[in-house]
Design a protein around this motif. Structure first.
Motif, short mmCIF file in Angstrom:
data_model
loop_
_atom_site.label_atom_id
_atom_site.label_comp_id
_atom_site.label_asym_id
_atom_site.label_seq_id
_atom_site.Cartn_x
_atom_site.Cartn_y
_atom_site.Cartn_z
N GLY A 92 -1.41 -73.26 -13.82
CA GLY A 92 -0.27 -72.44 -13.43
C GLY A 92 0.34 -73.05 -12.17
N SER A 93 1.62 -72.72 -11.90
CA SER A 93 2.18 -73.25 -10.65
C SER A 93 1.49 -72.60 -9.45
CB SER A 93 3.70 -73.10 -10.59
OG SER A 93 4.11 -71.86 -11.03
N ASP A 94 0.80 -71.48 -9.67
CA ASP A 94 0.00 -70.88 -8.60
C ASP A 94 -0.94 -71.90 -7.97
OD1 ASP A 94 1.10 -68.41 -9.01
OD2 ASP A 94 -0.63 -67.54 -10.05
N PHE A 119 8.25 -64.02 -3.84
CA PHE A 119 7.10 -64.05 -4.75
C PHE A 119 5.82 -63.99 -3.92
CE2 PHE A 119 4.22 -66.90 -7.38
CZ PHE A 119 3.86 -65.89 -8.27
N TYR A 122 2.98 -66.81 -2.31
CA TYR A 122 3.13 -67.68 -1.14
C TYR A 122 2.34 -67.08 0.04
CZ TYR A 122 7.39 -68.76 -3.87
OH TYR A 122 8.28 -69.04 -4.87
N THR A 163 12.67 -69.63 -3.68
CA THR A 163 12.55 -69.41 -5.13
C THR A 163 13.96 -69.36 -5.70
OG1 THR A 163 10.73 -67.95 -4.53
CG2 THR A 163 11.40 -67.95 -6.84
N ASN A 167 12.83 -64.36 -7.29
CA ASN A 167 12.05 -63.25 -7.82
C ASN A 167 11.76 -62.34 -6.64
OD1 ASN A 167 10.23 -61.58 -9.08
ND2 ASN A 167 8.62 -63.10 -9.31
N ASP A 194 10.87 -73.32 -5.73
CA ASP A 194 10.14 -72.80 -6.89
C ASP A 194 11.14 -72.49 -8.00
OD1 ASP A 194 8.63 -71.38 -8.73
OD2 ASP A 194 7.51 -70.27 -7.21
N ALA A 196 10.59 -71.63 -11.16
CA ALA A 196 9.89 -70.98 -12.29
C ALA A 196 10.88 -70.48 -13.35
CB ALA A 196 9.03 -69.83 -11.79
N TYR A 197 12.07 -70.02 -12.89
CA TYR A 197 13.02 -69.38 -13.82
C TYR A 197 14.28 -70.22 -14.04
CZ TYR A 197 9.93 -65.54 -12.82
OH TYR A 197 8.80 -64.78 -12.69
N THR A 224 6.95 -74.02 -14.26
CA THR A 224 5.86 -73.35 -14.96
C THR A 224 6.08 -73.34 -16.46
OG1 THR A 224 4.63 -71.28 -15.18
CG2 THR A 224 6.95 -71.06 -14.65
N SER A 226 4.90 -70.75 -18.03
CA SER A 226 4.63 -69.32 -18.29
C SER A 226 5.86 -68.55 -18.77
CB SER A 226 4.13 -68.65 -17.01
OG SER A 226 2.95 -69.25 -16.57
N LYS A 227 7.06 -69.12 -18.58
CA LYS A 227 8.27 -68.34 -18.86
C LYS A 227 8.98 -68.90 -20.10
CE LYS A 227 6.99 -66.54 -14.99
NZ LYS A 227 6.31 -65.27 -14.93
N ARG A 235 -2.17 -70.81 -18.69
CA ARG A 235 -2.13 -71.27 -17.31
C ARG A 235 -1.76 -72.74 -17.21
NH1 ARG A 235 -0.41 -68.62 -15.33
NH2 ARG A 235 -1.16 -68.83 -13.20
N LEU A 236 -0.49 -73.01 -17.11
CA LEU A 236 -0.02 -74.39 -16.96
C LEU A 236 1.28 -74.42 -16.15
CD1 LEU A 236 -0.36 -77.38 -17.65
CD2 LEU A 236 0.78 -76.96 -19.83
C1 LIG Z 1 8.61 -67.33 -8.60
C2 LIG Z 1 7.34 -67.57 -9.33
N1 LIG Z 1 6.64 -68.67 -9.06
C3 LIG Z 1 5.48 -68.94 -9.68
C4 LIG Z 1 4.96 -68.06 -10.61
C5 LIG Z 1 3.62 -68.34 -11.21
O1 LIG Z 1 3.69 -69.08 -12.32
P1 LIG Z 1 2.38 -69.55 -13.07
O2 LIG Z 1 2.14 -68.60 -14.17
O3 LIG Z 1 2.73 -70.94 -13.53
O4 LIG Z 1 1.25 -69.59 -12.07
C6 LIG Z 1 5.65 -66.89 -10.93
C7 LIG Z 1 5.10 -65.95 -11.90
O5 LIG Z 1 5.57 -64.90 -12.17
C8 LIG Z 1 6.86 -66.64 -10.25
O6 LIG Z 1 7.56 -65.51 -10.47
#
Ligand SMILES: Cc1ncc(COP(=O)(O)O)c(C=O)c1O
Length: 367
Positions: A92-94, A119, A122, A163, A167, A194, A196-197, A224, A226-227, A235-236
């Motif tokens: 995950g990007s986490d 988010f 962080y 971000t 988010n 970030d 992600a979206y 990510t 995930s979306k 988890r990637l």
């Molecule tokens: C802004 C943002 N960054 C990162 C993530 C985490 O993504 P991942 O599932 O790849 O860990 C999310 C998940 O909701 C997110 O909203």
């Protein structure tokens, strides 16, 4: 165990507040059908092509992945048109957020900055690393106040998180503004954007930093699976960064944090153009459907370049979220983001959106 064994700064640790799960809500409210519009997952689920790849490779689950996932890095590099030495994959990007903080910020010395709200990972990861976390308020309309962010940076700022799209608001700034910020931050700081979206933003070229990030040596992008790619549960995620920084992350990252099924699924997902296009179309149409329906219920809906919407309902949001749960619909309350007067709803498929709007109408009109 006595808590004196725990680091003093961890004793009052506030965990990440996750969206509630379907099984949890089914059990809590004795429901048979629950829909989840709380965690910005893919409205089409997992791509059938990717499901097939996961099934075909199930027998490999006993194997470690190749350390560092070179095949996936190469596939991503080709897909994005950049060098594979710029890419680091994570659980995950986490995981990339965590690694960046640990590799760049010194505990008890340096600081990390971001907007407020932002988010929550962080803050969670900075605190776990013993690194000070500073926040600058967003503008009232949730747009970015670059000057406000610059004001809280100093000679000990190591990471600036932005971000884009944001988010929980869905607001997005043009990439040119972000490049401008990268040129204004202190010399020792790195700007982590970030994205992600980002794949839901329209037009993508206006917002994505991908074609601009090499114009400055202090920019990292986070992406990510995930979306858009519908693989949240596998988890990637990955980071795109200057090769010298990528090298430090590759040296410090756990070698097998991206498992073999996630790796195979990721490679299949980036090549699954029909699913990617169908997801984008579903989200764009679904967003219009939700905005129309929620505005008709008297809600204020903020403009969003993401696959979710920030909503201010005409009645108490806590009551709305709770009443929706009882009707089998999970949305995201935003108390943990300090936004008590709003909730966030992910764009679902047409049927889910309709069910949500119908239930919202009942809740708002008191039936
Ligand atoms: C802004 C943002 N960054 C990162 C993530 C985490 O993504 P991942 O599932 O790849 O860990 C999310 C998940 O909701 C997110 O909203």
């Amino acid at each position: 165990m006595s808590n004196t064994r725990i680091r003093p700064d961890i004793r009052d640790f506030e965990p990440y507040v996750a969206g509630r799960s379907i099984d949890e809500i089914k059990a809590a409210y004795q429901l048979t059908s629950v829909i989840k519009l709380a965690s910005n997952e893919n409205p089409l689920g997992t791509s059938p092509v990717v499901q097939d790849v996961i099934c075909k490779n199930a027998s490999l689950a006993f194997r470690y992945a190749q350390a560092g996932n070179p095949v996936l890095r190469k596939a991503l590099a080709e897909h994005l048109g950049i060098a594979d030495t710029c890419i680091v994959c994570g659980n995950g990007s986490d995981e990339i957020i965590d690694l960046l903080i640990r590799v760049m910020a010194r505990p008890g010395v340096d600081n990390v900055v971001a907007f407020d709200p932002c988010f929550s990972m962080y803050k969670v990861q900075s605190k776990l690393c013993g690194v000070a976390f500073r926040q600058a308020p967003l503008n009232r309309d949730f747009s970015f106040s670059w000057d406000g962010l610059l004001q809280i940076m100093d000679e000990r700022t190591r990471i600036v998180f932005v971000t884009n799209p944001d988010n929980p608001s869905g607001y997005a700034a043009p990439a040119s503004e972000i490049l401008d910020l990268a040129r204004r931050i202190p010399e020792q700081a790195t700007l982590v954007v970030d994205e992600a979206y980002i794949d839901f933003s329209d037009p993508l070229e206006t917002y994505s930093m991908l074609r601009l990030f090499e114009n400055a040596s202090n920019i990292v992008l986070l992406r990510t699976f995930s979306k858009l790619f519908g693989l949240a549960g596998l988890r990637l995620g990955y980071g795109i960064m200057p090769p010298d920084l990528a090298d430090y992350l590759m040296r410090t990252r756990p070698p097998f944090s991206v498992n073999i099924l996630a790796e195979k699924a990721g490679i299949a997902a980036i090549n699954d153009t029909p699913f990617i296009e169908a997801t984008r179309t579903t989200v764009l149409k679904g967003k219009e459907q939700l905005v129309r329906g929620m505005e008709a219920c008297g809600c204020k809906v903020y403009p969003s370049q993401a696959n979710f919407l920030l909503v201010k309902p005409p009645v108490d949001p806590a009551r709305v979220c709770d009443a929706l749960l009882r009707k089998g619909i999970i949305v995201r309350p935003l108390g943990s983001y300090g936004l008590d007067d709003c909730f966030r709803v992910s764009v679902g498929n047409a049927e889910e959106n309709e069910r949500f709007l119908h239930a919202l109408g009942e809740v708002v009109h008191g039936s």
